[in-house]
Design a protein around this motif. Structure first.
Motif, PDB file in Angstrom:
ATOM      1  N   ASP A  20     -28.298  23.614 -26.485  1.00  0.00           N
ATOM      2  CA  ASP A  20     -28.940  23.994 -25.220  1.00  0.00           C
ATOM      3  C   ASP A  20     -29.451  25.427 -25.338  1.00  0.00           C
ATOM      4  O   ASP A  20     -28.745  26.392 -25.031  1.00  0.00           O
ATOM      5  N   PHE A  21     -30.700  25.549 -25.772  1.00  0.00           N
ATOM      6  CA  PHE A  21     -31.289  26.867 -26.037  1.00  0.00           C
ATOM      7  C   PHE A  21     -31.348  27.718 -24.775  1.00  0.00           C
ATOM      8  O   PHE A  21     -31.004  28.902 -24.791  1.00  0.00           O
ATOM      9  N   ASP A  22     -31.795  27.116 -23.661  1.00  0.00           N
ATOM     10  CA  ASP A  22     -31.942  27.878 -22.420  1.00  0.00           C
ATOM     11  C   ASP A  22     -30.596  28.404 -21.910  1.00  0.00           C
ATOM     12  O   ASP A  22     -30.500  29.542 -21.421  1.00  0.00           O
ATOM     13  N   ALA A  23     -29.553  27.567 -22.019  1.00  0.00           N
ATOM     14  CA  ALA A  23     -28.225  28.004 -21.579  1.00  0.00           C
ATOM     15  C   ALA A  23     -27.740  29.167 -22.429  1.00  0.00           C
ATOM     16  O   ALA A  23     -27.125  30.112 -21.923  1.00  0.00           O
ATOM     17  N   LEU A  24     -28.037  29.106 -23.719  1.00  0.00           N
ATOM     18  CA  LEU A  24     -27.624  30.183 -24.621  1.00  0.00           C
ATOM     19  C   LEU A  24     -28.352  31.477 -24.282  1.00  0.00           C
ATOM     20  O   LEU A  24     -27.737  32.552 -24.211  1.00  0.00           O
ATOM     21  N   VAL A  25     -29.648  31.372 -24.048  1.00  0.00           N
ATOM     22  CA  VAL A  25     -30.440  32.553 -23.706  1.00  0.00           C
ATOM     23  C   VAL A  25     -29.894  33.230 -22.450  1.00  0.00           C
ATOM     24  O   VAL A  25     -29.850  34.465 -22.353  1.00  0.00           O
ATOM     25  N   SER A  26     -29.440  32.435 -21.500  1.00  0.00           N
ATOM     26  CA  SER A  26     -28.953  32.992 -20.242  1.00  0.00           C
ATOM     27  C   SER A  26     -27.690  33.822 -20.408  1.00  0.00           C
ATOM     28  O   SER A  26     -27.340  34.608 -19.522  1.00  0.00           O
TER      29      SER A  26
END
Length: 299
Positions: A196-202
């Motif tokens: 989950d790229f977006d979750a990691l970025v957050s």
């Protein structure tokens, strides 16, 4: 056991699931656990068992002694790999068994059942501590029986198990931000495992920097990556390793450790901003550095 019909062979087969569970928790590797059971049966089959009153307990002792010898041999190989000055990367920490490879799916299932973080912490214990903790705390083997295996007094064996228990359970840290930081690392691990790229970025601070030593990739020199997207992409590249990772305390701070066949391979140390975002990640895989870290559970 083909060709065997005596009571000991029957007892061994009846006890095999428990004996395998004992071996797996002591060794952390399903392949090595199966090797240990095979060796233990060969020893048991040659032994005079006429005076054995508790065959199940006796077989547990045989398996545990074989596992203890394997742990001690593993430690010897680890020391030799560090002493000869050769940089072999993280795999040098402990060679895997030369026997048949275990089913990866079954090994992953067992690791989840036991707890990846627990297996990682167990791998940092000395052979005697690990044996004492696993046999007593997980399988209710009396300290007197364990002491005989270790050639120690019962009191000394209790101390070994107690030390191991403190490492496994962890010591509550005085850091008031520990729960929040654990949630952040838990989320980091979940995002990495799930891709989950977006979750990691957050979870990452805009100025986040990831530093990895030369043994991680491996590369000729340590590497540094800056910026949210670059760091997140690097984390996504480690999805395979993340499946064998657990959240632990690293030198008293929330971190993450990755294992392969129950062996500590890579440790991540995190730095945080006041708002809880991750500002730095140190990725450590060099054996001499791993050996100097204090890894423990989180209570």
């Amino acid at each position: 056991m083909p060709g065997r019909s005596d009571a000991l062979a029957e007892r061994f087969e009846l006890d095999r699931p428990r004996l395998r569970a004992v071996a797996y928790r002591i060794l952390g590797s399903l392949g090595e656990a199966d090797d240990a059971l095979q060796d233990a049966w060969l020893r048991a089959d040659r032994a005079d068992t006429s005076g054995v009153e508790n065959p199940s307990g006796w077989l547990t002792t045989v398996v545990a002694r074989v596992c203890l010898n394997m742990l001690r041999a593993r430690d010897t190989r680890r020391e030799e790999s560090l002493d000869d000055g050769t940089d072999r990367g993280p795999a040098a920490v402990a060679p895997v068994s030369g026997g048949p490879a275990a089913d990866p799916a079954e090994e992953a299932l067992l690791a989840d059942e036991v707890g990846v973080a627990l297996l990682i912490v167990l791998d940092t214990l000395g052979p005697a501590e690990r044996l004492a903790f696993v046999l007593h705390d997980m399988f209710d083997v009396p300290f007197d029986d364990i002491a005989a295996m270790l050639d120690k007094t019962s009191a000394a064996t209790r101390q070994l198990a107690s030390r191991a228990r403190r490492r496994v359970r962890g010591v509550p840290a005085p850091d008031a931000d520990l729960p929040r930081r654990r949630r952040a690392v838990d989320a980091y691990l979940a995002a990495t495992r799930g891709g989950d790229f977006d979750a990691l970025v957050s979870l990452l601070h805009p100025d986040v920097v990831l530093r990895a030593d030369a043994a991680v990739v491996p590369t000729p020199e340590p590497i540094a990556v800056a910026g949210v997207e670059q760091v997140a992409r690097g984390a996504m590249a480690s999805m395979g390793r993340a499946r064998s990772a657990g959240v632990v305390l690293v030198d008293g701070r929330v971190g993450m450790a990755m294992a392969e066949h129950g062996r500590l391979r890579v440790v991540l140390r995190f730095a945080f901003a006041d708002d809880g975002l991750i500002t730095g990640i140190d990725v450590i895989a060099e054996p001499n550095q791993l050996n100097n870290l204090v890894i423990s559970g989180i209570s």
